[in-house]
Design a protein around this motif. Structure first.
Motif, PDB file in Angstrom:
ATOM      1  N   THR A 229       1.298  -1.028   0.114  1.00  0.00           N
ATOM      2  CA  THR A 229      -0.076   0.080   0.093  1.00  0.00           C
ATOM      3  C   THR A 229       0.797   1.174  -0.078  1.00  0.00           C
ATOM      4  O   THR A 229       1.935   1.588  -0.210  1.00  0.00           O
ATOM      5  CB  THR A 229      -1.011   0.246   1.016  1.00  0.00           C
ATOM      6  N   PHE A 230       0.255   1.835  -0.067  1.00  0.00           N
ATOM      7  CA  PHE A 230       1.184   3.783  -0.152  1.00  0.00           C
ATOM      8  C   PHE A 230       2.341   4.235   1.254  1.00  0.00           C
ATOM      9  O   PHE A 230       2.993   4.162   1.227  1.00  0.00           O
ATOM     10  CB  PHE A 230       0.188   5.001  -0.955  1.00  0.00           C
ATOM     11  N   LYS A 253      -7.337   2.665   2.267  1.00  0.00           N
ATOM     12  CA  LYS A 253      -6.056   1.851   2.040  1.00  0.00           C
ATOM     13  C   LYS A 253      -5.366   3.032   0.394  1.00  0.00           C
ATOM     14  O   LYS A 253      -4.587   2.567   0.057  1.00  0.00           O
ATOM     15  CB  LYS A 253      -5.273   0.892   1.679  1.00  0.00           C
ATOM     16  N   GLY A 254      -6.385   3.960   0.958  1.00  0.00           N
ATOM     17  CA  GLY A 254      -5.895   5.215  -0.811  1.00  0.00           C
ATOM     18  C   GLY A 254      -5.331   5.977  -0.512  1.00  0.00           C
ATOM     19  O   GLY A 254      -4.318   6.222   1.169  1.00  0.00           O
ATOM     20  N   LEU A 267      -7.922   1.924  -1.804  1.00  0.00           N
ATOM     21  CA  LEU A 267      -6.167   1.302  -2.965  1.00  0.00           C
ATOM     22  C   LEU A 267      -7.397   0.522  -3.894  1.00  0.00           C
ATOM     23  O   LEU A 267      -8.515  -0.963  -3.016  1.00  0.00           O
ATOM     24  CB  LEU A 267      -5.242   0.815  -2.168  1.00  0.00           C
ATOM     25  N   TYR A 268      -7.685   0.256  -4.612  1.00  0.00           N
ATOM     26  CA  TYR A 268      -8.260  -0.879  -5.370  1.00  0.00           C
ATOM     27  C   TYR A 268      -7.096  -1.325  -6.483  1.00  0.00           C
ATOM     28  O   TYR A 268      -5.472  -0.641  -6.747  1.00  0.00           O
ATOM     29  CB  TYR A 268      -9.094  -0.410  -6.803  1.00  0.00           C
ATOM     30  N   ILE A 269      -6.934  -2.466  -5.913  1.00  0.00           N
ATOM     31  CA  ILE A 269      -5.880  -3.932  -6.973  1.00  0.00           C
ATOM     32  C   ILE A 269      -6.536  -4.434  -7.150  1.00  0.00           C
ATOM     33  O   ILE A 269      -7.135  -5.275  -7.578  1.00  0.00           O
ATOM     34  CB  ILE A 269      -4.927  -4.674  -5.794  1.00  0.00           C
ATOM     35  N   THR A 270      -5.373  -4.416  -8.803  1.00  0.00           N
ATOM     36  CA  THR A 270      -5.943  -5.924  -9.883  1.00  0.00           C
ATOM     37  C   THR A 270      -5.127  -6.548 -10.716  1.00  0.00           C
ATOM     38  O   THR A 270      -4.176  -6.337  -9.877  1.00  0.00           O
ATOM     39  CB  THR A 270      -6.337  -5.243 -10.924  1.00  0.00           C
TER      40      THR A 270
END
Length: 294
Positions: A229-230, A253-254, A267-270
């Motif tokens: 994450t960031f 988590k953005g 937070l979008y995870i692909t």
């Protein structure tokens, strides 16, 4: 006050297009930027002049006023009102209502030159010119609220940069622009943020996006992985038979929300499934057996 030729400062002609002015400003701003000329007073002064010139000439309305009134362009409306009032007074007193060149000079001396107007009237106070500046930051710099010292017009200004500032956003620092005239208030300083992203995350306002590789076996059978994450790593559960392109959301988590302390986007995870390479003969045989079963 000496006349300031903003066209000369930017090195363009008076009939230059908006594109010409923008191009000249960017070229000179890069050349004389304080970060590239540390402790260089001449470059610092030049950088200030370039920003002032761009503020005026890049705005069509400001440019029109500047072409007509020169350094007093900010007070064009006051001049027009005063001119109309004087014409009315002359007409009322039996005059022709005209406005001579001498009157024009007196007006500017009275308003901008520092001497008292006729009849001992009080000088008119005018607000100082607003300044514009650009501040370049890295994306990680605006993940948390922090303080920074800027040098503007030979003065150090300590400002607080809130977390979550966006690229292109402008904030106002009150009273740090040009000095007021005849005791008038100072202008304001407008800072535009230019945010560079060197991270592997794509930012869209408060949300972040990331693509990660997922090996075939984990995608088929499921399991656990660590993802970035960031501000650190988190453990993520992978569901069995996860398909390529599947997107999951990690809530809060953005990126920080601007001036909303403790609130974050998502937070979008692909998942991008990575196929194995350099298969052994044994692996190929097993895959063929699996193929027969399917």
């Amino acid at each position: 006050m000496a006349f300031i030729d903003y066209y000369k400062i930017l090195g363009v002609s008076k009939n230059a297009s908006e594109a010409d002015i923008k191009k000249a400003y960017r070229k000179l701003a890069r050349k004389y930027h304080p970060d590239l000329n540390p402790n260089d007073k001449v470059a610092e002064k030049k950088f200030k002049e370039i920003n002032e010139a761009n503020e005026v000439l890049s705005n069509s309305e400001n440019r029109k006023k500047y072409d007509q009134y020169g350094e007093h362009w900010q007070h064009a409306e006051e001049y027009e009102k005063a001119k109309q009032q004087r014409q009315y007074q002359k007409s009322y007193q039996g005059g022709t209502g005209g406005y001579s060149e001498e009157d024009f000079s007196d007006f500017f001396e009275n308003m901008f030159g520092g001497r008292a107007s006729r009849g001992g009237q009080t000088q008119v106070k005018f607000r100082g010119q607003d300044f514009n500046a650009e501040l370049q930051l890295d994306l990680k710099d605006v993940y948390t609220t922090h303080k920074r010292t800027l040098t503007v017009n030979n003065k150090n200004i300590r400002i607080t940069i809130p977390a979550g500032v966006e690229n292109g956003q402008i904030i106002k620092i009150k009273g740090h622009g040009g000095k007021g005239i005849n005791g008038g208030p100072n202008g304001d300083l407008y800072i535009q943020f230019s945010i560079v992203n060197h991270s592997k995350f794509k930012r869209d306002k408060d949300n972040l996006y990331s693509t990660i590789d997922l090996d075939l076996y984990k995608a088929l059978l499921g399991g656990e992985i660590l993802v970035d994450t960031f501000n650190g790593k988190v453990k993520l559960n992978i569901k069995p038979e996860t398909q390529n392109g599947t997107q999951v959301k990690l809530k809060s988590k953005g990126f920080p929300k601007y001036k909303k302390e403790g609130q974050f986007g998502d937070l979008y995870i692909t998942y991008q499934i990575k196929l194995p390479t350099r298969l052994s003969e044994k692996e190929k045989e097993l895959i063929k057996e699996l193929q027969k079963l399917r």
